[in-house]
Every structure is written in C-alpha cells, then in structure tokens.
Write a protein that holds these residues in place. Structure first.
Motif, PDB file in Angstrom:
ATOM      1  N   LEU A 403      33.790  25.822   3.882  1.00 43.50           N
ATOM      2  CA  LEU A 403      35.049  25.097   4.155  1.00 43.50           C
ATOM      3  C   LEU A 403      34.783  23.815   4.948  1.00 43.50           C
ATOM      4  CD1 LEU A 403      37.522  27.995   5.047  1.00 43.50           C
ATOM      5  CD2 LEU A 403      37.329  26.759   2.898  1.00 43.50           C
ATOM      6  N   ALA A 404      33.896  23.901   5.927  1.00 39.64           N
ATOM      7  CA  ALA A 404      33.616  22.717   6.753  1.00 39.64           C
ATOM      8  C   ALA A 404      32.988  21.606   5.906  1.00 39.64           C
ATOM      9  CB  ALA A 404      32.698  23.099   7.911  1.00 39.64           C
ATOM     10  N   ARG A 405      32.063  21.964   5.031  1.00 37.06           N
ATOM     11  CA  ARG A 405      31.424  20.949   4.172  1.00 37.06           C
ATOM     12  C   ARG A 405      32.432  20.315   3.236  1.00 37.06           C
ATOM     13  NH1 ARG A 405      26.047  22.999   1.272  1.00 37.06           N
ATOM     14  NH2 ARG A 405      25.789  20.771   0.867  1.00 37.06           N
ATOM     15  N   HIS A 406      33.295  21.167   2.691  1.00 38.03           N
ATOM     16  CA  HIS A 406      34.306  20.679   1.755  1.00 38.03           C
ATOM     17  C   HIS A 406      35.199  19.659   2.454  1.00 38.03           C
ATOM     18  CE1 HIS A 406      36.517  21.317  -2.050  1.00 38.03           C
ATOM     19  NE2 HIS A 406      37.528  20.849  -1.330  1.00 38.03           N
ATOM     20  N   LEU A 407      35.618  19.992   3.641  1.00 39.85           N
ATOM     21  CA  LEU A 407      36.519  19.108   4.390  1.00 39.85           C
ATOM     22  C   LEU A 407      35.814  17.790   4.724  1.00 39.85           C
ATOM     23  CD1 LEU A 407      39.398  19.333   5.459  1.00 39.85           C
ATOM     24  CD2 LEU A 407      38.476  20.084   7.643  1.00 39.85           C
ATOM     25  N   TRP A 408      34.542  17.897   5.087  1.00 42.32           N
ATOM     26  CA  TRP A 408      33.783  16.687   5.406  1.00 42.32           C
ATOM     27  C   TRP A 408      33.694  15.769   4.176  1.00 42.32           C
ATOM     28  CZ3 TRP A 408      32.193  13.434   8.872  1.00 42.32           C
ATOM     29  CH2 TRP A 408      31.220  12.495   8.533  1.00 42.32           C
ATOM     30  N   THR A 409      33.327  16.335   3.071  1.00 48.44           N
ATOM     31  CA  THR A 409      33.214  15.553   1.840  1.00 48.44           C
ATOM     32  C   THR A 409      34.535  14.883   1.528  1.00 48.44           C
ATOM     33  OG1 THR A 409      31.736  17.274   1.069  1.00 48.44           O
ATOM     34  CG2 THR A 409      32.485  15.702  -0.582  1.00 48.44           C
ATOM     35  N   PHE A 410      35.595  15.646   1.694  1.00 46.44           N
ATOM     36  CA  PHE A 410      36.909  15.144   1.334  1.00 46.44           C
ATOM     37  C   PHE A 410      37.396  14.052   2.287  1.00 46.44           C
ATOM     38  CE2 PHE A 410      41.412  15.348   0.436  1.00 46.44           C
ATOM     39  CZ  PHE A 410      41.339  15.257  -0.940  1.00 46.44           C
ATOM     40  N   SER A 411      36.868  14.028   3.507  1.00 48.67           N
ATOM     41  CA  SER A 411      37.308  13.036   4.494  1.00 48.67           C
ATOM     42  C   SER A 411      36.892  11.624   4.099  1.00 48.67           C
ATOM     43  CB  SER A 411      36.739  13.362   5.878  1.00 48.67           C
ATOM     44  OG  SER A 411      35.369  13.025   5.914  1.00 48.67           O
ATOM     45  N   GLY A 412      35.866  11.513   3.246  1.00 48.17           N
ATOM     46  CA  GLY A 412      35.393  10.199   2.839  1.00 48.17           C
ATOM     47  C   GLY A 412      34.565   9.510   3.906  1.00 48.17           C
ATOM     48  N   GLU A 413      34.335  10.208   5.043  1.00 42.45           N
ATOM     49  CA  GLU A 413      33.521   9.631   6.115  1.00 42.45           C
ATOM     50  C   GLU A 413      32.057   9.574   5.669  1.00 42.45           C
ATOM     51  OE1 GLU A 413      34.276   8.621   9.168  1.00 42.45           O
ATOM     52  OE2 GLU A 413      36.129   9.609   9.822  1.00 42.45           O
TER      53      GLU A 413
END
Ligand SMILES: [Zn+2]
Length: 558
Positions: A403-413
C-alpha cells in the motif's frame, strides 16, 4: 474447608501441567481447540461440574481456525473481581531436533536428560544445581504450568463458592494464539466488558501467569511484574533515484540511503526507554531488503526495512517524530557525501545535476498530500485498486509495504525520499499504577523474604497482558493513520489490521505477572523449576487473592 498445602498444590499442578503439555497446541492450529476443551474438563472434573456461575468456550470472532477461549466465572460475595489469565498455545517443537518425538512427553524427556543437555545450553549446570526438580517439554514453563496453577487455584475457589464462602468474584480465561497474533486475548477484552456489565462487576485487575526466568547469571530472585514492555514496528520505505550503474551520480542508490539510516537507528541506545531503573534493549532491524525482483544494471530505486522497537513509555507519535529526524539527517548526509565524492571524482568535469535534495514523509502526510491532489473519492478508488492488486501470499508487513509503495507511485513525487509508517503488530506497554492489586503484590513479596521475591515494573517479554490496558490519554490517531492496512470502520478488505483500541481503553485493567519459573522458553531446553512453579506459585497466587479479599471486606466494614 482446608486450604491446600505445598504437597497438595504440587501434586495437582504437576498433574495438570503434564496433561496440558501432552496436548500439542502449536499456534495456529487445531490443537489449540483441543487444549481449550481439556482446560474446561480439568476445571469441572471430580465433582465441580455445577460449581461455576458461568463456564464454557467463547469463540474468537472471525477466527479462520475457529479457536475459542476457555472461560470460567465465579460470582462471590463481592462484585469486586480478580481476573486470572493464561495462554494455552505454544511455539513449534522443531527445535527439539532428534528429540522432537518426545517434546510433549515430560517423562520421556526426563529419561533423556543427558541427550537434552547436549543440545540445550545451561541444562547440565541446572541439573547439577537442582537435580530432579526440572520438568522438561514444550509448554512446560511457557506456560502450561501457569495455566495449571490457575486451574488448581480456580478449582479451590469453586469449592469455596459452592459453600458460599468466596469473598470476591473471580474470572479465569485461557487464550489461544498468544505466540502468534493474540487473537484470544483480544476476544477476551470483549468478553470481560460483557461480563462486567451483565453481573455489575468491578475489576481489581488481571493476574497473568506467564513464564518468568533469571535476568542475569546467578540471579536468585523470583519476579512479580506490575506492568509490561510494549513494541512498535516502524517501517522505512526508502526511495532512491534511478540511474545506470555507469552514471551513479545521476541517481541515488536506495540501498546506500537505507544502509546509512540502519546504521543510525539499529543498536542505537538513544532510542531506548529508561524508566525507573529499567531499560529497554536497543532497537534492531528484523528485515531489510531492496525491492528489486531481478538482475539488471540499474541502481535499486527502492528499499525498505523494519525496526523492532521495544517500549516502556515512548508513544507512537513520539517515536515517529524522532525517527523522522534520523531519516532527515541520513538523507542530507548521503546527498552531501555524493556531492563531495563527485567533486573529487569529476575534478574539473561538469557536475551531474540530479538529485540534490529529498523528502521525509510519514504515511499519514503522504496520504493527506495525495488526497488533496486527487480528492477523497478518487483516493478511495486508488486504495481499493491497491488492495485488489495485492498478491495473496503477503503477510501483514508485506501488505503495508504494498500500500505504501502504491501511494508513493501515485503521488507523482520523485525520489530520493523516506516514507515512515508502522507495520503490525502494535503491542502497548503498561506501567505500574496506584491500585490495590499492585500494593497487594508488594505486600506478598515482603511477607516472604525466604523466597527472594522481587517486584519489577516491566515484564520483559511480549505477552497477552499488553492488550488489557491502554492509558486514557493514548493518541490513537498517530498510530492508526500511520498503519497502511489499518481497518477504517467496518472491515472491507481481507487482511486489514485492527485492534479494539476503544474497548481496551474502556477495560483499562491493572495487571501483574506472577508466573512459573524456568529457563529456555522457545528452545529445546525449555524447563520449569517444579518446586517453585508447582508448589510455591499456587500458594502465592492464592495469597494474593485472599489478601485482596481481606482488603475488600475490611473496606466494606469501614
Ligand atoms: Zn508465554
């Protein structure tokens, strides 16, 4: 009715311990159900079938193995109630090696003591010091002897209750899953709240009878604990910056950043809790790895590790803040080092451009940032998509990472970055508090100088006890908002993590641990010192309960 003496207790507790050890109850498994049934049998056999106010199995709600707690309740003359607690599961028996066929048979192991001494450290010395006073076997001291003590004491009190002579009320709960995820005690929290309401009880606290041992070589003491250590599992998702190995200055090796941070936080005694003369052991990693799945010649873009942090007083919010500080410092140091190396290496060449700075975020901050970008509704869709793409075999740490990786990827940062969050389990610490139970524990230690009993605040091992109390001021949000798999509201994804924090706060029990004495828990040399564990401990437990009853009666008369 006559109070049992040393010999009576010894005979009974040895008998019950042997029967309990004979049942294989490795967690999680079917054996945990068998041993719960046998616990109820032992409580009721030989004429005590109708002596209990309530007795039976309480199913662990939602348990995939259909396990249950064994519960027994005696309503005495006072609604003031003491709770006896013990776990009936054990760890596996593979550590016995060639002796594994005898791991559940104390008599067979006694006949093979020399072979056992060969594989288990300290056994030979202990046999010399206390010949014929050790019971070997899986669960002998962790903690079927503790359960057996509860059974023996509970039976005596059931007989008293039948004659109308039980001064206070008593509950006994035997739980499965302690060596695993504590599903039994979390169910017990709900049971205890229900029972309290139904019978208008007032809880004096819980007495756990788990494993105690020497704290240093030659330690002559037997310990009574008035609180417990807790545990947090902070996890670091470390994001580097992609580049080809031939052009390392253009990116950042995530492993380098993770290694730098591990060096700072693992075995760092500045992260220990120091409370009233006791100290937690320093943190160590339990896992560290990059997230590459195959060979290639790019530097790893992401790595992660989790850190085992034992606590006496540090809260989830405090720890997160301190670790963010360490993460920020490590990040700056690594970037600075890269610049310096490049200056030397490149001499008068032009310096590479990327990357020169990075960010440190908690999971809650990252979540909020992404939600602001895309709105609540889309956020829910994305989180659901992440849950749906989750490989089934992941454990609860793996699910959080996903979940953390998914959220990071999705943040576009863009990296470099360090994202901090908590993985399960969360195990609360418990401090001593002003209460009758704790003052009685101290009294009992004082009236038995010959036993060298010592009252200490923090039980040093992880146990079920932790889930019986959570200080009223505990900031739940700092924890739950930073566990990626935390269940929000009703369960919607299999594998979500949940603890009944509100119910634990409502229960808020003082605890003590007054358990059997032995050595080698979770090892082939597991052994209980029989004279203390079978003969003396039940008497001490009974004295604690009698003294509590005496205090209550005195107060009623006043
Ligand atoms: Zn235990």
């Amino acid at each position: 009715m006559k109070t049992p003496g040393y010999e009576d207790w010894y005979t009974q507790v040895k008998h019950y311990t042997t029967r309990l050890v004979n049942i294989r109850s490795v967690s999680p498994g079917q054996g945990e159900i068998d041993v719960a049934h046998e616990t109820l049998n032992m409580l009721q056999e030989d004429g005590l079938e109708h002596a209990f106010t309530a007795i039976g199995l309480d199913p662990v709600v939602g348990d995939a193995c259909s396990r249950q707690n064994a519960c027994a309740f005696l309503l005495g003359q006072s609604p003031q109630t003491v709770i006896l607690l013990g776990h009936i599961d054990t760890v596996d028996t593979k550590d016995y090696g060639t002796l594994e066929p005898f791991a559940l048979d104390p008599a067979a192991l006694a006949a093979r003591q020399l072979a056992l001494a060969d594989i288990a450290p300290g056994v030979a010395e202990d046999l010399r010091e206390h010949p014929d006073d050790w019971m070997f076997g899986r669960g002998s001291v962790d903690m079927k002897s503790g359960v057996a003590v509860n059974i023996a004491v509970m039976r005596h009190m059931a007989a008293l209750a039948r004659e109308g002579k039980l001064a206070l009320s008593v509950v006994f709960i035997a739980t499965p899953d302690e060596e695993n995820e504590s599903a039994g005690v979390l169910q017990a929290v709900q049971y205890l709240l229900r029972l309290r309401e139904e019978y208008h009880l007032s809880y004096l606290g819980a007495i756990n009878t788990d494993y105690t041992t020497a704290l240093y070589a030659g330690d002559p003491h037997r310990y009574i604990y008035t609180g417990s250590v807790g545990k947090l599992l902070p996890t670091f998702l470390v994001i580097g910056h992609a580049t080809h190995v031939g052009e390392p200055f253009d990116g950042l090796d995530a492993n380098l950043l993770a290694a730098e941070l591990i060096r700072d936080v693992s075995m760092n005694d500045a992260l220990c809790d120091d409370v009233r003369g006791q100290r937690t052991p320093p943190p160590v990693t339990l896992k560290a790895s990059d997230l590459k799945t195959n060979y290639d010649v790019q530097v790893p873009i992401a790595a992660y590790f989790y850190l085992n942090v034992l606590t006496f007083s540090t809260t989830p919010a405090q720890l997160l803040e301190r670790l963010c500080g360490y993460a920020q410092a490590a990040l700056e140091r690594v970037l600075q080092r890269k610049i310096e190396v490049e200056r030397r290496w490149a001499s008068n060449h032009q310096l590479a451009r990327h990357p020169r700075s990075g960010i440190v975020l908690t999971y809650a901050e990252l979540y909020e940032e992404v939600e602001q970008q895309i709105g609540q509704e889309r956020m829910q869709t994305e989180i659901t998509a992440a849950w749906n793409s989750m490989p089934e075999a992941l454990d609860s740490r793996g699910r959080c990472l996903h979940l953390a990786r998914h959220l990071w990827t999705f943040s576009g940062e863009k990296g470099p970055a360090i994202i901090l969050y908590y993985s399960p389990p969360f195990i609360p610490h418990i401090a001593e508090m002003p209460c009758l139970l704790h003052s009685v524990a101290r009294t009992i230690a004082e009236v038995h100088p010959e036993l060298q009993l010592k009252v200490q605040e923090y039980f040093p091992f992880i146990s079920d006890m932790s889930y019986l109390r959570l200080g009223r001021g505990f900031e739940t949000a700092a924890l739950t908002a930073n566990i990626p798999t935390w269940q929000q509201g009703k369960a919607s994804h299999p594998g979500e993590y949940h603890l009944p924090l509100d119910a634990i706060q409502e229960l808020d029990l003082p605890v003590i641990n007054l358990g059997p004495y032995g050595k080698g828990a979770h090892q082939a040399g597991e052994r209980a010192l029989m004279s203390y564990s079978f003969g003396i401990l039940p008497q001490l437990l009974y004295e604690v309960i009698e003294t509590l009853a005496g205090e209550i009666q005195a107060n009623v008369k006043l």
